[in-house]
Design an enzyme around this catalytic site. Structure first.
Site, mmCIF file in Angstrom:
data_model
loop_
_atom_site.group_PDB
_atom_site.id
_atom_site.type_symbol
_atom_site.label_atom_id
_atom_site.label_comp_id
_atom_site.label_asym_id
_atom_site.label_seq_id
_atom_site.Cartn_x
_atom_site.Cartn_y
_atom_site.Cartn_z
ATOM 1 N N TYR A 70 2.033 -8.239 7.370
ATOM 2 C CA TYR A 70 1.239 -9.148 6.534
ATOM 3 C C TYR A 70 -0.144 -9.381 7.134
ATOM 4 O O TYR A 70 -1.123 -9.535 6.406
ATOM 5 C CB TYR A 70 1.987 -10.467 6.269
ATOM 6 C CG TYR A 70 2.897 -10.303 5.073
ATOM 7 C CD1 TYR A 70 2.415 -10.467 3.780
ATOM 8 C CD2 TYR A 70 4.210 -9.892 5.234
ATOM 9 C CE1 TYR A 70 3.212 -10.249 2.678
ATOM 10 C CE2 TYR A 70 5.026 -9.676 4.134
ATOM 11 C CZ TYR A 70 4.518 -9.859 2.860
ATOM 12 O OH TYR A 70 5.308 -9.630 1.764
ATOM 13 N N ASN A 105 -0.223 -11.251 -8.365
ATOM 14 C CA ASN A 105 -0.981 -10.828 -7.186
ATOM 15 C C ASN A 105 -1.139 -11.985 -6.208
ATOM 16 O O ASN A 105 -1.247 -13.140 -6.604
ATOM 17 C CB ASN A 105 -2.356 -10.310 -7.605
ATOM 18 C CG ASN A 105 -2.239 -9.116 -8.541
ATOM 19 O OD1 ASN A 105 -1.191 -8.504 -8.607
ATOM 20 N ND2 ASN A 105 -3.291 -8.813 -9.264
ATOM 21 N N ASP A 107 -3.634 -11.828 -3.879
ATOM 22 C CA ASP A 107 -4.919 -11.550 -3.232
ATOM 23 C C ASP A 107 -6.008 -12.587 -3.505
ATOM 24 O O ASP A 107 -7.090 -12.527 -2.914
ATOM 25 C CB ASP A 107 -5.429 -10.148 -3.621
ATOM 26 C CG ASP A 107 -5.507 -9.932 -5.144
ATOM 27 O OD1 ASP A 107 -5.757 -10.911 -5.888
ATOM 28 O OD2 ASP A 107 -5.319 -8.777 -5.584
ATOM 29 N N HIS A 122 3.597 -15.291 -7.207
ATOM 30 C CA HIS A 122 4.137 -14.742 -5.958
ATOM 31 C C HIS A 122 3.436 -15.281 -4.717
ATOM 32 O O HIS A 122 3.535 -14.709 -3.644
ATOM 33 C CB HIS A 122 4.070 -13.205 -5.990
ATOM 34 C CG HIS A 122 4.978 -12.606 -7.025
ATOM 35 N ND1 HIS A 122 4.940 -11.284 -7.402
ATOM 36 C CD2 HIS A 122 5.962 -13.171 -7.769
ATOM 37 C CE1 HIS A 122 5.863 -11.064 -8.342
ATOM 38 N NE2 HIS A 122 6.482 -12.190 -8.575
ATOM 39 N N THR A 198 0.297 -4.358 -14.982
ATOM 40 C CA THR A 198 1.608 -4.572 -14.367
ATOM 41 C C THR A 198 2.587 -3.547 -14.894
ATOM 42 O O THR A 198 2.560 -3.205 -16.083
ATOM 43 C CB THR A 198 2.143 -6.005 -14.580
ATOM 44 O OG1 THR A 198 3.450 -6.104 -14.002
ATOM 45 C CG2 THR A 198 2.200 -6.409 -16.038
ATOM 46 N N ASN A 224 -3.487 -1.002 -19.603
ATOM 47 C CA ASN A 224 -2.936 -0.245 -18.477
ATOM 48 C C ASN A 224 -3.310 1.228 -18.684
ATOM 49 O O ASN A 224 -3.272 1.715 -19.807
ATOM 50 C CB ASN A 224 -1.389 -0.403 -18.464
ATOM 51 C CG ASN A 224 -0.773 -0.055 -17.128
ATOM 52 O OD1 ASN A 224 -1.126 0.952 -16.519
ATOM 53 N ND2 ASN A 224 0.150 -0.881 -16.666
HETATM 54 N N1 APR Z 1 -6.160 -1.029 -14.359
HETATM 55 C C1 APR Z 1 -5.047 -1.544 -14.911
HETATM 56 N N2 APR Z 1 -3.813 -1.191 -14.528
HETATM 57 C C2 APR Z 1 -3.692 -0.278 -13.539
HETATM 58 C C3 APR Z 1 -4.812 0.294 -12.914
HETATM 59 C C4 APR Z 1 -6.099 -0.111 -13.364
HETATM 60 N N3 APR Z 1 -7.208 0.394 -12.830
HETATM 61 N N4 APR Z 1 -4.362 1.152 -11.963
HETATM 62 C C5 APR Z 1 -3.032 1.114 -12.007
HETATM 63 N N5 APR Z 1 -2.605 0.252 -12.956
HETATM 64 C C6 APR Z 1 -1.246 -0.091 -13.349
HETATM 65 C C7 APR Z 1 -0.207 0.960 -13.067
HETATM 66 O O1 APR Z 1 -0.152 1.923 -14.115
HETATM 67 C C8 APR Z 1 1.080 0.100 -12.989
HETATM 68 O O2 APR Z 1 1.661 -0.034 -14.278
HETATM 69 O O3 APR Z 1 -0.844 -1.207 -12.590
HETATM 70 C C9 APR Z 1 0.561 -1.241 -12.522
HETATM 71 C C10 APR Z 1 0.954 -1.612 -11.103
HETATM 72 O O4 APR Z 1 2.332 -1.700 -11.031
HETATM 73 P P1 APR Z 1 3.084 -2.281 -9.726
HETATM 74 O O5 APR Z 1 2.533 -1.626 -8.509
HETATM 75 O O6 APR Z 1 4.530 -2.195 -10.009
HETATM 76 O O7 APR Z 1 2.572 -3.783 -9.660
HETATM 77 P P2 APR Z 1 3.136 -5.083 -10.347
HETATM 78 O O8 APR Z 1 3.622 -4.829 -11.727
HETATM 79 O O9 APR Z 1 2.107 -6.128 -10.131
HETATM 80 O O10 APR Z 1 4.366 -5.412 -9.430
HETATM 81 C C11 APR Z 1 4.929 -6.665 -9.556
HETATM 82 O O11 APR Z 1 6.335 -6.431 -7.678
HETATM 83 O O12 APR Z 1 6.067 -5.138 -5.924
HETATM 84 C C12 APR Z 1 6.251 -6.454 -6.299
HETATM 85 O O13 APR Z 1 5.541 -8.556 -5.572
HETATM 86 C C13 APR Z 1 5.065 -7.280 -5.908
HETATM 87 O O14 APR Z 1 3.614 -8.581 -7.266
HETATM 88 C C14 APR Z 1 4.270 -7.349 -7.177
HETATM 89 C C15 APR Z 1 5.338 -7.227 -8.247
#
Ligand code: APR
Length: 257
Positions: A70, A105, A107, A122, A198, A224
């Site tokens: 972290y 997120n 961040d 989160h 997401t 997305n």
């Molecule tokens: N703009 C928009 N979306 C994007 C971009 C972009 N430039 N680049 C990638 N993506 C999309 C991907 O296609 C994917 O569907 O962002 C998504 C990211 O997916 P994950 O990595 O699974 O993230 P997330 O959905 O936020 O995960 C949820 O899971 O891993 C845990 O706690 C962690 O908060 C996170 C949660």
């Protein structure tokens, strides 16, 4: 690439909305250089699976390992800045009476971009708390005021001696008190929900668009570059990076009569 007509359609449908909810995931921060959670880890951390580091069991098994991971993520985030997608979402506050960002997120980039109502489902990676929440949930601790032997891992809580940990939600943990409840109520009452970046694979955040769909009357838009799990229930899928799509949407909304 999203067509101008799809952007115009989204703007037309959003124009009369009063209550807007935006659910965001790691993708919205991708263009800021924040690796998504599922991106391969680099360097020393490449040997680990993030799902094995972000759990209470992992922390209790090896507090120093998880603490150091972290710390490395926190250091990486220290230099990142919001991107045009974050700023476009903050600009929505000029256009609609109520805009709430619900983010997975940790961040802090939505707040940095100027969004004023952000539910961080989160947690927040820049904060720390007592592992036992000995003074109530959350017992936040300012680690800058602590002096401890970093070679040994996390500092002890100054109140009770338990480990201090990042104020983030790990796999198998409850969300911050009240955060999900508020997000669900907002989703049900929303006129429109915009889902951004997401994968829709992590619950309970992924269920919010379903609340809006099945218990409310919201128009659903998904942004997305890839079709994700939530796209099938949305009214409109705007395929592209949020740093490009969202500023175009805001521009169209500003131009709408
Ligand atoms: N703009 C928009 N979306 C994007 C971009 C972009 N430039 N680049 C990638 N993506 C999309 C991907 O296609 C994917 O569907 O962002 C998504 C990211 O997916 P994950 O990595 O699974 O993230 P997330 O959905 O936020 O995960 C949820 O899971 O891993 C845990 O706690 C962690 O908060 C996170 C949660």
């Amino acid at each position: 690439m999203v067509s101008d007509s799809d952007i115009a359609r989204a703007a037309r449908r959003l124009r009369d909305a009063e209550r807007l909810v935006v659910l965001t995931g790691a993708g919205v921060s991708k263009e800021s250089g924040v690796p998504t959670f599922r991106d391969a880890l680099e360097g020393y951390w490449a040997q680990f699976d993030p799902q094995d580091l972000a759990t209470p069991d992992a922390f209790l098994r090896n507090p120093k390992l998880v603490w150091d991971w972290y710390e490395s993520r926190r250091n990486l985030l220290a230099s990142v800045r919001p991107n045009p997608g974050h700023y476009a979402l903050a600009d929505l506050e000029d256009l609609f009476p109520q805009v709430v960002i619900v983010t997975q997120n940790v961040d802090g980039l939505h707040r940095a971009a100027g969004s004023s109502d952000v539910i961080e489902l989160h947690g927040d990676i820049t904060q720390h708390r007592c592992y036992d929440n000995c003074q109530g949930n959350p017992t936040l601790i300012d680690i800058h005021e602590l002096d401890w032997n970093r070679e040994k891992g996390p500092p002890p809580c100054p109140h009770c001696g338990a480990f201090v940990r990042p104020n983030v939600v790990w796999f198998n943990e409850m969300l911050p008190p009240g955060a999900l409840e508020r997000a669900v109520e907002l989703a049900k009452a929303a006129d429109a929900v915009i889902v951004v970046g997401t994968s829709g694979m992590v619950q309970p955040a992924a269920s919010l668009p379903y609340y809006a769909r099945w218990h409310g009357d919201a128009y659903l838009i998904d942004v997305n570059p890839e079709r994700d799990e939530i796209a099938p229930i949305c009214d409109l899928f705007l395929q592209g990076p949020s740093g490009e799509v969202l500023p175009r949407l805001v521009q169209a909304l500003r131009g709408s009569p």
